[in-house]
Motif scaffolding. Sequence first.
Motif, PDB file in Angstrom:
ATOM      1  N   GLY A 187       0.818  -1.200   0.000  1.00  0.00           N
ATOM      2  CA  GLY A 187       0.000   0.000   0.000  1.00  0.00           C
ATOM      3  C   GLY A 187       0.852   1.252   0.000  1.00  0.00           C
ATOM      4  O   GLY A 187       1.965   1.266   0.552  1.00  0.00           O
ATOM      5  N   PRO A 188       0.378   2.340  -0.610  1.00  0.00           N
ATOM      6  CA  PRO A 188       1.184   3.559  -0.732  1.00  0.00           C
ATOM      7  C   PRO A 188       1.435   4.264   0.590  1.00  0.00           C
ATOM      8  O   PRO A 188       2.274   5.163   0.653  1.00  0.00           O
ATOM      9  CB  PRO A 188       0.346   4.437  -1.674  1.00  0.00           C
ATOM     10  N   GLU A 189       0.746   3.863   1.670  1.00  0.00           N
ATOM     11  CA  GLU A 189       0.966   4.497   2.970  1.00  0.00           C
ATOM     12  C   GLU A 189       2.211   3.948   3.671  1.00  0.00           C
ATOM     13  O   GLU A 189       2.705   4.555   4.630  1.00  0.00           O
ATOM     14  CB  GLU A 189      -0.270   4.311   3.859  1.00  0.00           C
ATOM     15  N   PHE A 190       2.726   2.817   3.227  1.00  0.00           N
ATOM     16  CA  PHE A 190       3.908   2.226   3.849  1.00  0.00           C
ATOM     17  C   PHE A 190       5.176   2.868   3.289  1.00  0.00           C
ATOM     18  O   PHE A 190       5.251   3.215   2.107  1.00  0.00           O
ATOM     19  CB  PHE A 190       3.928   0.713   3.632  1.00  0.00           C
ATOM     20  N   VAL A 191       6.211   2.961   4.123  1.00  0.00           N
ATOM     21  CA  VAL A 191       7.371   3.783   3.763  1.00  0.00           C
ATOM     22  C   VAL A 191       8.068   3.293   2.502  1.00  0.00           C
ATOM     23  O   VAL A 191       8.503   4.098   1.673  1.00  0.00           O
ATOM     24  CB  VAL A 191       8.366   3.878   4.939  1.00  0.00           C
ATOM     25  N   THR A 192       8.188   1.984   2.315  1.00  0.00           N
ATOM     26  CA  THR A 192       8.885   1.490   1.126  1.00  0.00           C
ATOM     27  C   THR A 192       8.160   1.893  -0.156  1.00  0.00           C
ATOM     28  O   THR A 192       8.774   2.331  -1.126  1.00  0.00           O
ATOM     29  CB  THR A 192       9.015  -0.040   1.179  1.00  0.00           C
ATOM     30  N   ARG A 193       6.834   1.744  -0.146  1.00  0.00           N
ATOM     31  CA  ARG A 193       6.062   2.095  -1.342  1.00  0.00           C
ATOM     32  C   ARG A 193       5.955   3.610  -1.492  1.00  0.00           C
ATOM     33  O   ARG A 193       5.933   4.130  -2.610  1.00  0.00           O
ATOM     34  CB  ARG A 193       4.677   1.470  -1.253  1.00  0.00           C
ATOM     35  N   LYS A 194       5.895   4.311  -0.375  1.00  0.00           N
ATOM     36  CA  LYS A 194       5.908   5.775  -0.440  1.00  0.00           C
ATOM     37  C   LYS A 194       7.166   6.238  -1.158  1.00  0.00           C
ATOM     38  O   LYS A 194       7.118   7.128  -2.024  1.00  0.00           O
ATOM     39  CB  LYS A 194       5.857   6.362   0.976  1.00  0.00           C
ATOM     40  N   VAL A 195       8.292   5.617  -0.831  1.00  0.00           N
ATOM     41  CA  VAL A 195       9.567   5.984  -1.454  1.00  0.00           C
ATOM     42  C   VAL A 195       9.590   5.586  -2.927  1.00  0.00           C
ATOM     43  O   VAL A 195       9.951   6.396  -3.799  1.00  0.00           O
ATOM     44  CB  VAL A 195      10.739   5.330  -0.697  1.00  0.00           C
ATOM     45  N   SER A 196       9.197   4.354  -3.243  1.00  0.00           N
ATOM     46  CA  SER A 196       9.294   3.911  -4.639  1.00  0.00           C
ATOM     47  C   SER A 196       8.377   4.722  -5.549  1.00  0.00           C
ATOM     48  O   SER A 196       8.762   5.062  -6.680  1.00  0.00           O
ATOM     49  CB  SER A 196       8.980   2.409  -4.759  1.00  0.00           C
ATOM     50  N   ARG A 197       7.186   5.058  -5.076  1.00  0.00           N
ATOM     51  CA  ARG A 197       6.268   5.882  -5.882  1.00  0.00           C
ATOM     52  C   ARG A 197       6.824   7.291  -6.091  1.00  0.00           C
ATOM     53  O   ARG A 197       6.772   7.843  -7.194  1.00  0.00           O
ATOM     54  CB  ARG A 197       4.895   5.976  -5.211  1.00  0.00           C
ATOM     55  N   ALA A 198       7.363   7.866  -5.008  1.00  0.00           N
ATOM     56  CA  ALA A 198       7.887   9.226  -5.106  1.00  0.00           C
ATOM     57  C   ALA A 198       9.113   9.281  -6.013  1.00  0.00           C
ATOM     58  O   ALA A 198       9.255  10.208  -6.818  1.00  0.00           O
ATOM     59  CB  ALA A 198       8.242   9.740  -3.714  1.00  0.00           C
TER      60      ALA A 198
END
Length: 326
Positions: A187-198
């Motif tokens: 999910g985009p709320e988790f730090v790893t996915r937040k980073v990869s999306r950004a």
Amino acid sequence: MKRALITGISGQDGLYLGEFLLEQGYEVYGLIRGQNNPRRAIVEEILPQATLITGDLMDFSSLLRALEISRPTEIYNLAAISYVAYSWDNAQLTSEVTGKGVLNMLEAIRLWAKGSLDQVRFYQASSSEMFGKVQEVPQRESTLLWPRSPYGVAKVFGHYMTINYRESYGMHASSGILFNHESPRRGPEFVTRKVSRAVAAIARGDQDSLVMGNLDAKRDWGYAGDYVRAMWMMLQQDQPDDYVIATGQTQSVRDLLDVAFAAAGIDDWQPLVQQDERFMRPAEVDLLIGDASKAHDVLGWQPEVSFEELVRMMVKSDQDNPGRTW
């Protein structure tokens, strides 16, 4: 044919586990909340062969109904309110779903299975967040639990309740104490996915910067696809037990940023990342690193995807699929 019921089938782990079990020849059933759950379409896209049953961990009658429909030989309880930061704002709801929900499922299984309880196997998704203020490094099955969030406290309740039902009723009930595991489906709320999306958005020119919290927190990050395989392996054992599932390696959030930005061809990320106290936890878990020796020795499980491969996989997925939230 073996039959499996997965609660939380719409989450990252549920999707990977569903795929894995279908490949093993299982008949797969999934419990999904709400008649108009927006994630239903995602499950139907990825797991078209799975049968979805509407239900809720907080609705005991719906659990009994799901068991009667699916008549599973294996039950994987993955459903939870799993975003740690959210648990401080919604401590009661997190406790009800993530903690008491485990009890509801265990009791539903006990009542439904009756005289054939030995024919049903149960997996509980425990969490490394239970270790919290870690009392030894690395953490293993015997390490004292000292949770540092309402989510961690709720997971401890579910973990010990699973042990209690195993010891009280002879239930084949196992817990996987899984350390952080990620994937492009996170999910985009988790730090790893937040980073990869950004990072993907910055590389495209769609975003100027990334705002983060604690860059020094360290985690033991693995690949979700590897970890669901361990869940299944636990339920194939003659005796139920609890297992730490981890890579045994730790990386900081800074390491995560290094690999993610490098994957997008950006060498210096410092000017692109800002820190904001709003993203700091009230009580931080500074260092989590697991000792999965028991899983290696008893289950024969080993992780196959490295941290660097995982992060590159996530960045590439977000570059190829901009805007997808899974």
